[in-house]
Write a protein that holds these residues in place. Sequence first.
Motif, PDB file in Angstrom:
ATOM      1  N   THR A  92       0.831  -1.457   0.157  1.00 28.49           N
ATOM      2  CA  THR A  92      -0.034   0.029   0.113  1.00 28.49           C
ATOM      3  C   THR A  92       1.038   1.276   0.317  1.00 28.49           C
ATOM      4  N   HIS A  93       2.126   1.163  -0.035  1.00 25.30           N
ATOM      5  CA  HIS A  93       2.995   2.405   0.315  1.00 25.30           C
ATOM      6  C   HIS A  93       4.142   2.429  -0.902  1.00 25.30           C
ATOM      7  N   PHE A  94       4.345   1.288  -1.351  1.00 27.07           N
ATOM      8  CA  PHE A  94       5.350   1.296  -2.524  1.00 27.07           C
ATOM      9  C   PHE A  94       5.227   1.401  -3.746  1.00 27.07           C
ATOM     10  N   ASP A  95       5.842   1.883  -4.527  1.00 21.76           N
ATOM     11  CA  ASP A  95       5.586   1.837  -6.148  1.00 21.76           C
ATOM     12  C   ASP A  95       6.360   0.490  -6.755  1.00 21.76           C
ATOM     13  N   TRP A  96       7.154   0.194  -6.306  1.00 21.20           N
ATOM     14  CA  TRP A  96       8.113  -0.857  -7.020  1.00 21.20           C
ATOM     15  C   TRP A  96       8.435  -1.846  -5.729  1.00 21.20           C
ATOM     16  N   VAL A  97       8.283  -3.282  -5.988  1.00 20.18           N
ATOM     17  CA  VAL A  97       9.029  -4.060  -5.026  1.00 20.18           C
ATOM     18  C   VAL A  97       9.782  -4.850  -5.920  1.00 20.18           C
ATOM     19  N   GLN A  98      11.381  -4.932  -5.546  1.00 24.01           N
ATOM     20  CA  GLN A  98      12.283  -5.476  -6.454  1.00 24.01           C
ATOM     21  C   GLN A  98      12.806  -6.926  -5.803  1.00 24.01           C
ATOM     22  N   SER A  99      12.228  -7.305  -4.709  1.00 24.39           N
ATOM     23  CA  SER A  99      12.672  -8.722  -4.019  1.00 24.39           C
ATOM     24  C   SER A  99      11.710  -9.724  -3.856  1.00 24.39           C
ATOM     25  N   VAL A 100      10.836  -9.689  -4.841  1.00 24.13           N
ATOM     26  CA  VAL A 100       9.969 -10.672  -4.701  1.00 24.13           C
ATOM     27  C   VAL A 100      10.573 -12.052  -4.992  1.00 24.13           C
ATOM     28  N   ASP A 101      10.486 -13.159  -4.086  1.00 26.97           N
ATOM     29  CA  ASP A 101      11.360 -14.290  -4.308  1.00 26.97           C
ATOM     30  C   ASP A 101      10.639 -15.657  -4.127  1.00 26.97           C
ATOM     31  N   ARG A 102       9.308 -15.623  -3.926  1.00 31.68           N
ATOM     32  CA  ARG A 102       8.463 -16.596  -3.780  1.00 31.68           C
ATOM     33  C   ARG A 102       6.961 -16.570  -3.877  1.00 31.68           C
ATOM     34  N   GLU A 103       6.293 -17.355  -4.223  1.00 34.13           N
ATOM     35  CA  GLU A 103       4.878 -17.316  -4.673  1.00 34.13           C
ATOM     36  C   GLU A 103       4.032 -16.585  -3.550  1.00 34.13           C
ATOM     37  N   LYS A 104       4.449 -17.177  -2.322  1.00 41.22           N
ATOM     38  CA  LYS A 104       3.440 -16.790  -1.235  1.00 41.22           C
ATOM     39  C   LYS A 104       3.600 -15.006  -1.081  1.00 41.22           C
ATOM     40  N   VAL A 105       4.841 -14.564  -1.214  1.00 45.10           N
ATOM     41  CA  VAL A 105       4.625 -13.259  -0.786  1.00 45.10           C
ATOM     42  C   VAL A 105       4.141 -12.494  -1.936  1.00 45.10           C
ATOM     43  N   ALA A 106       4.109 -13.112  -3.207  1.00 50.90           N
ATOM     44  CA  ALA A 106       3.438 -12.304  -4.465  1.00 50.90           C
ATOM     45  C   ALA A 106       2.128 -12.208  -4.351  1.00 50.90           C
ATOM     46  N   ILE A 107       1.511 -13.391  -3.801  1.00 54.93           N
ATOM     47  CA  ILE A 107       0.062 -13.417  -3.741  1.00 54.93           C
ATOM     48  C   ILE A 107      -0.234 -12.574  -2.468  1.00 54.93           C
ATOM     49  N   LYS A 108       0.455 -12.567  -1.598  1.00 55.49           N
ATOM     50  CA  LYS A 108      -0.010 -11.660  -0.434  1.00 55.49           C
ATOM     51  C   LYS A 108       0.194 -10.035  -0.867  1.00 55.49           C
ATOM     52  N   LEU A 109       0.993  -9.799  -1.686  1.00 53.99           N
ATOM     53  CA  LEU A 109       1.216  -8.475  -2.190  1.00 53.99           C
ATOM     54  C   LEU A 109       0.061  -7.978  -3.172  1.00 53.99           C
TER      55      LEU A 109
END
Length: 232
Positions: A92-109
């Motif tokens: 909710t606060h960032f424009d980019w996330v450069q450190s996605v490294d697994r499916e779980k966090v991708a889905i949560k984002l």
Amino acid sequence: MNRIAFTLEDLQQEIAKTCAKGQIFQENVRLIAVSKRQSVEKIRNLAAQGQIDFGENQLQEALDKMSQLADLSLKWHFIGTLQSKKCKVIATHFDWVQSVDREKVAIKLHEARPTSMSPLNACIQVNYFKEPQKSGIEPNHVFELAQTINELPNLRLRGLMILPPKETEPNKQASNFAEISAFYQQLKQQLPTMDTLSMGMSGDYQAAIKSGSTMIRIGTGLFGTREELNRD
């Protein structure tokens, strides 16, 4: 206040020279000022000179800066290790996330990104050389994660973020970057909408640009020595 190592103009001139040597359009290389443990005053200084993109890896520190700099139109990149419990705030606060490294966090984002906002720009962090001390997904699993991100409408897959081993020997440094670039280009053939290869920092950004980096992350080379600020 610590002296800034290079003025923004000096760094941009060095980037331009590097691009010219490699027959690369300078506008194709995006500069991220890594502002972790740097003061709000320094960020304002750079913003006044036209710098828009800033990278942070500590969430609370970044949120404090965003609050104090809310009057400026900046682009914020999260470049730190992603923890599931912090994905909602990051989304909710960032424009980019450069450190996605697994499916779980991708889905949560994806689930946390407000639909009223544009999709969150996402880069997959790849531990290309499989270094045990570094975060990131291994190369043979990147395509699968990329496909998952492509199916999440609140995320926009932009490319890869890679941190190669520190290397001072020019030929080895160039070889590492060339190998990473070839991997990115191969992946891009399968996922042509990708447009970002984030690699290169203060000590090696010139070699990274020559090898096809489209985004460099410069911290101490721009700000000077990091300051001690409160951290998460």
